[in-house]
Structures are given as structure tokens and as C-alpha cells.
Enzyme design. Structure first.
Site, PDB file in Angstrom:
ATOM      1  N   ASP A   1       2.574   2.446   7.942  1.00 38.11           N
ATOM      2  CA  ASP A   1       1.355   1.743   7.526  1.00 38.11           C
ATOM      3  C   ASP A   1       1.665   0.421   6.824  1.00 38.11           C
ATOM      4  O   ASP A   1       1.353   0.231   5.649  1.00 38.11           O
ATOM      5  CB  ASP A   1       0.539   2.667   6.606  1.00 38.11           C
ATOM      6  CG  ASP A   1      -0.926   2.273   6.556  1.00 38.11           C
ATOM      7  OD1 ASP A   1      -1.298   1.296   7.233  1.00 38.11           O
ATOM      8  OD2 ASP A   1      -1.693   2.925   5.827  1.00 38.11           O
TER       9      ASP A   1
ATOM     10  N   ASP B   1       0.862  -1.182   0.000  1.00 31.66           N
ATOM     11  CA  ASP B   1       0.000   0.000   0.000  1.00 31.66           C
ATOM     12  C   ASP B   1       0.898   1.232   0.000  1.00 31.66           C
ATOM     13  O   ASP B   1       0.661   2.209   0.710  1.00 31.66           O
ATOM     14  CB  ASP B   1      -0.929   0.006   1.223  1.00 31.66           C
ATOM     15  CG  ASP B   1      -2.030   1.072   1.119  1.00 31.66           C
ATOM     16  OD1 ASP B   1      -2.289   1.551  -0.002  1.00 31.66           O
ATOM     17  OD2 ASP B   1      -2.619   1.423   2.155  1.00 31.66           O
TER      18      ASP B   1
END
Ligand SMILES: Nc1ncnc2c1ncn2[C@@H]1O[C@H](COP(=O)(O)OP(=O)(O)OP(=O)(O)O)[C@@H](O)[C@H]1O
Ligand SMILES: [Mg+2]
Length: 481
Positions: A252, A235
């Protein structure tokens, strides 16, 4: 600032049962939400009304009583000393600012923490199953359909990935501190004035050279993550990278997967597309997506004289050696690359491709994706990457005891002619699409199709190259390098 512990102590929720949780949620959090600072660090993005704070706490379903209890436990253990504002309310998690230690009376130094609290909403996590499915490290968690447990897995996954990256010392990432259920605690990356360091998206680049530097650094990180940390971010974008003290940090990483994950190369391809998409807007020289892909997965880089663990050396090499994307044909090639079916290992090769491979006409994935384009492929040596049997995954790392045998499908395979290799190869994407349609197939048609497939396989086996011969060939190509 109001300490969390005093607020939490008044929440006598131990005896409540789960069926009442939503009700309690509303009652308790409406009552206490105004004590939790949720707007201080949000940079004006949040509406500053008490009602809004209360809504976030309840509607966002993050600070539910259970989560509050975990926070309370972390407070009483001294991990957290103050729990402050909400930095970000995202799709899958909220991130809060907190302090650890008070720095007074001989207490440990006061340091800033980022607390990521994963949401307990089932919908978000349904979508995330594909990242956990296929991860050997989480094989025991896959069967857990309890959403609470899945969220726990998710938070742990981010913690472990963060730990792996942080310990690698090659790609900067916030230091992970602790994980407890859906609560992940890590180092807070501070801009210096109480605010979080900016995301790459918000970073004010000085000039084109500055933009190019961060572009190249981002690409070098993809390579270091893949080669050194054995991870694909999955991502990666301008939203999940922070510029902290002029260095790029990766955040993240809950969805990050190991290269052995059946979709890792697709995720990598997607990351590259996102990164290119962002930097393209600044009118700097961009590499083609295929070239970046090869740069990331190739173990050796031709003419590379630097340190393979150094982002700076890789950046320097990249700027001098990688061809840039200039013509419309380059763009067309990238279009093709995006639609390519990625082959991971020798087992994934078609018979005709395998013949070409044995005749030395191409070098596995590198050449498959390069379309035998010698001009661009010459800088890389990629074949080792896809012999999964040679993967040696962090086996000595305490936290990764489950990681052993990752992707060991090759070792586990029998050399029998009847093996199911053809089904387990890398063409998972196309196959899954096909299977959907077959669901509604007529019985007789299905039987006929199966018989035909069997016949075809029988024919194919007659000319099939035995696995031990394939292996020998792979070894041979490796020893040449
Ligand atoms: N360690 C940290 N230090 C400072 N800021 C952080 C840290 N971790 C996260 N943030 C901030 O919080 C934001 C959200 O974090 P993250 O991307 O991990 O969560 P997320 O729920 O995945 O968000 P989204 O769903 O929007 O992608 C980041 O963009 C960043 O601004
Ligand atoms: Mg994010």
C-alpha cells in the site's frame, strides 16, 4: 473458476458514452456480477449473497465498464488468465485475486496475482491531493483536475513506488507486474493455502521476542525506505504490512513520498507514531518516537559495524544501542516531539538558531528535535539529510525519468539578498493555518500587516548570513565527518 475473458467479451460497451456510465454500470454489472467471484477469499468478512456481490460491483464503483475493458485488455494480452475473488474492499481501492498463465500446454507457469483497482470516487481522491502536491515526480499531473486522470496518477504512483522498493532489494514488497489506468497488478503474497498472507495486525505472534523482532524490523524498514529507497511510506501501520513466509512485506505505497516532499517528515513522524501505537499494546520495550525518528533520518549510526543495507544488522544494532522509553518524562518528550515544528534545511533556521549552529552548538534537525539532549542524540549524525542540494535520486532508473532535480530548490536559489527564502522554509504547517485566518482580514489591516512584515524583513536582512556562507559552513561540517 470462470475466466474473465468470456464474461468481458459479452460486454459490448465500446460505443457507450461516459454520461451513461453509471446507468450501464448498474445494468451490466447487475447482470454479470454473479459471475465474478467476490467472496471466495474474503475470509468470511463478506456477506455471501448474490445481491451483495452485485452491489459491491456497482456501489463500490470499481468494476465499472471502463475498468472491465482494461481487465479485458490485460486478459487478451495474457497478463491475467483468471480473475477471482475480492480480497479486500478498502477506502481507496479493492484488491482482487487472479491468476496469470495456466501452467498447461507449454503455457507460462501459473502464478498468483493481486489486482488492486482504485476507486473512481472523487471524494477519496480529493483527500489524497496533498500527497501528490509537492511531489516533483508528479509535477505535471498536479494540474489535472480530471478525477479519472488523478486516479491513474495514483495507481502509477503506487506502481513506481512498489518498483522502487522491490528493486532496492532491501525492503521486501510484492513484485509489481503492470499498471493500466486505475488497475495495478502485482505479485500475490500467499499464505500457502489459497489465502493471502496475514497482515501484521492479524499475525499470531509466538511470544514477546517475536513481537520485538517484528517491531525492530518495521523500524529498520522505515530507515531503509528513507535512506535507500528515498521514500517515506506515509501510511505505515499494522494494516499495510504483511507477514509472508515469516518475512515482513510492505504494501500500500500509493501515498508514499520522497524525502524532498514538503510534508515527508510529518508523514514519517505519523508513521512512527502508528507503528509504536500498535507494538505498545504487547508490553514490549518501546523506543521513543523521537529516537526512532533520528534513527531513520540519520545517515550514519555511531558504533554501527554492520551493513547499512541489511535489515538484520540494523535490527541487531537497534536492540543493543537504542535507549528504550521508560519514564513518564520520556512520554512527555514524545508529546513535545509530536507537536514540534520540523525544520528541513538550513534555510529553515531562525537567525538565533543559525548563530548557535555556526558556533557548533547544534547539528541541524537532529539537535533541534533532540532539544540538545546529548544523552539521546549521541548515536546519530543527521546533518547531511537536510542539505537537499546533495540529493541524487535514482537518476539512472528508466522508470523515474521525471525524478531528476528532485527538491533542487537549493540549487535554483539565487544568492540575492532579495530572495524569498523566508517564505519557502520548512514552517509550512503553521503558516498554512495562519493564512486561513488572513483570508477574512480587513483591507487596511492587511496593508499595515504587510508593511510591518516588509520592515521586519528589511531589518532581518541587515544581519542575515549570506547564502554562500551558509553553504560553505554546511560543506565544512560535512567534510569533518
Ligand atoms: N500483493 C498482495 N498480496 C496479498 N494480499 C494483498 C496484496 N496487496 C494487498 N493485499 C490485501 O489487500 C488489503 C488491501 O490492500 P491495500 O492496503 O493495498 O489497499 P487499500 O485500498 O489501501 O486498503 P485500505 O484502504 O483498507 O488501506 C491488504 O490489507 C491485504 O490484506
Ligand atoms: Mg491499506
Amino acid at each position: 473458476m470462470v475466466g474473465l475473458s468470456s464474461k468481458l467479451e459479452s460486454l459490448d460497451l465500446e460505443d457507450q458514452n461516459d454520461t451513461h456510465i453509471d446507468h450501464i454500470n448498474t445494468q451490466v454489472l447487475d447482470k454479470h456480477a454473479q459471475n465474478i467471484k467476490t467472496d471466495e477469499l474474503s475470509g468470511g468478512k463478506t456477506k455471501k449473497t448474490t445481491k451483495d456481490k452485485a452491489n459491491r460491483a456497482t456501489v463500490e464503483n470499481v468494476l465499472d465498464p471502463r475498468t472491465m475493458r482494461f481487465l479485458q485488455a490485460l486478459t487478451s494480452r495474457g497478463v491475467i488468465s483468471e480473475f477471482n475473488g475480492c480480497l479486500s474492499t478498502g477506502k481507496e481501492a479493492n484488491v482482487y485475486h487472479a491468476y496469470s498463465g495456466t501452467g498447461s500446454n507449454g503455457d507460462k507457469e501459473r502464478s498468483e496475482l493481486a489486482i488492486k483497482i482504485f476507486k473512481t470516487s472523487i471524494l477519496v481522491f480529493k483527500d489524497r491531493e496533498r500527497y501528490v502536491d509537492g511531489e516533483f515526480r508528479f509535477r505535471n499531473s498536479r494540474s489535472q483536475h480530471n478525477p479519472r486522470k488523478m486516479i491513474k496518477v495514483w495507481a502509477e504512483k503506487e506502481f513506481r513506488n512498489l518498483k522502487r522498493i522491490h528493486q532496492s532489494n532491501v525492503v521486501p514488497a510484492p513484485k509489481p507486474v503492470e499498471v493500466k489506468s486505475n488497475v495495478l497488478i502485482m505479485e500475490f503474497l500467499n499464505r500457502g493455502d489459497g489465502f493471502a498472507s496475514p497482515r501484521l495486525k492479524d499475525y499470531p505472534f509466538k511470544d514477546a521476542a517475536d513481537v520485538a523482532y517484528y517491531y525492530h524490523t518495521m523500524i529498520s524498514y522505515m530507515r531503509l525506505l528513507y535512506q535507500n529507497c528515498r521514500l517515506v511510506h506515509a501510511d505505515l501501520s499494522e494494516y499495510n504490512a504483511l507477514v509472508h513466509q515469516k518475512r515482513l512485506y510492505i504494501i500500500d505505497v500509493s501515498q508514499s513520498v520522497q524525502p524532498e516532499h514538503p510534508m515527508s517528515l510529518d508523514f514519517l513522524r505519523m508513521d512512527i507514531k502508528n507503528v509504536n501505537g500498535f507494538f505498545e499494546r504487547f508490553s514490549i520495550d518501546i523506543f521513543s518516537e523521537r529516537i526512532i525518528f533520528q534513527f531513520v533520518i540519520s545517515e550514519m549510526l555511531e558504533k554501527f559495524m554492520g551493513d547499512y543495507n541489511s535489515s538484520e544488522d540494523l535490527v541487531e544494532y537497534m536492540a543493543k544501542n537504542l535507549p528504550i522509553k521508560t519514564t513518564p518524562e520520556d512520554e512527555a518528550e514524545d508529546e513535545v516531539f509530536r507537536s514540534l515544528h520540523l525544520v528541513r534545511n538550513l534555510g529553515g533556521l531562525e537567525e538565533r538558531d543559525f548563530d548557535r549552529f555556526t558556533m557548533g552548538k547544534f547539528d541541524l534537525l537532529k539537535s533541534l528535535i533532540a532539544n540538545d539532549n546529548k544523552k539521546n542524540a549521541k548515536n546519530f549524525t543527521a546533518s547531511e539529510q537536510f542539505d537537499l542540494s546533495s540529493s541524487s535520486e535514482d537518476e539512472n532508473e528508466d522508470d523515474f525519468e521525471e525524478d531528476e532535480n528532485d527538491g533542487d530548490s537549493d540549487n535554483g536559489e539565487s544568492d540575492s539578498e532579495e530572495d524569498t527564502e523566508d517564505e519557502s522554509d520548512g514552517d509550512y504547517v503553521e503558516k498554512s493555518k495562519e493564512l486561513k485566518h488572513k483570508k477574512h482580514e480587513d483591507k487596511d489591516v492587511k496593508k499595515q500587516r504587510k508593511d510591518d512584515a516588509k520592515d521586519a524583513k528589511r531589518e532581518k536582512r541587515k544581519t542575515k548570513v549570506k547564502k554562500h556562507i551558509k553553504k560553505r559552513l554546511v560543506k565544512k561540517t560535512k567534510s569533518k565527518k
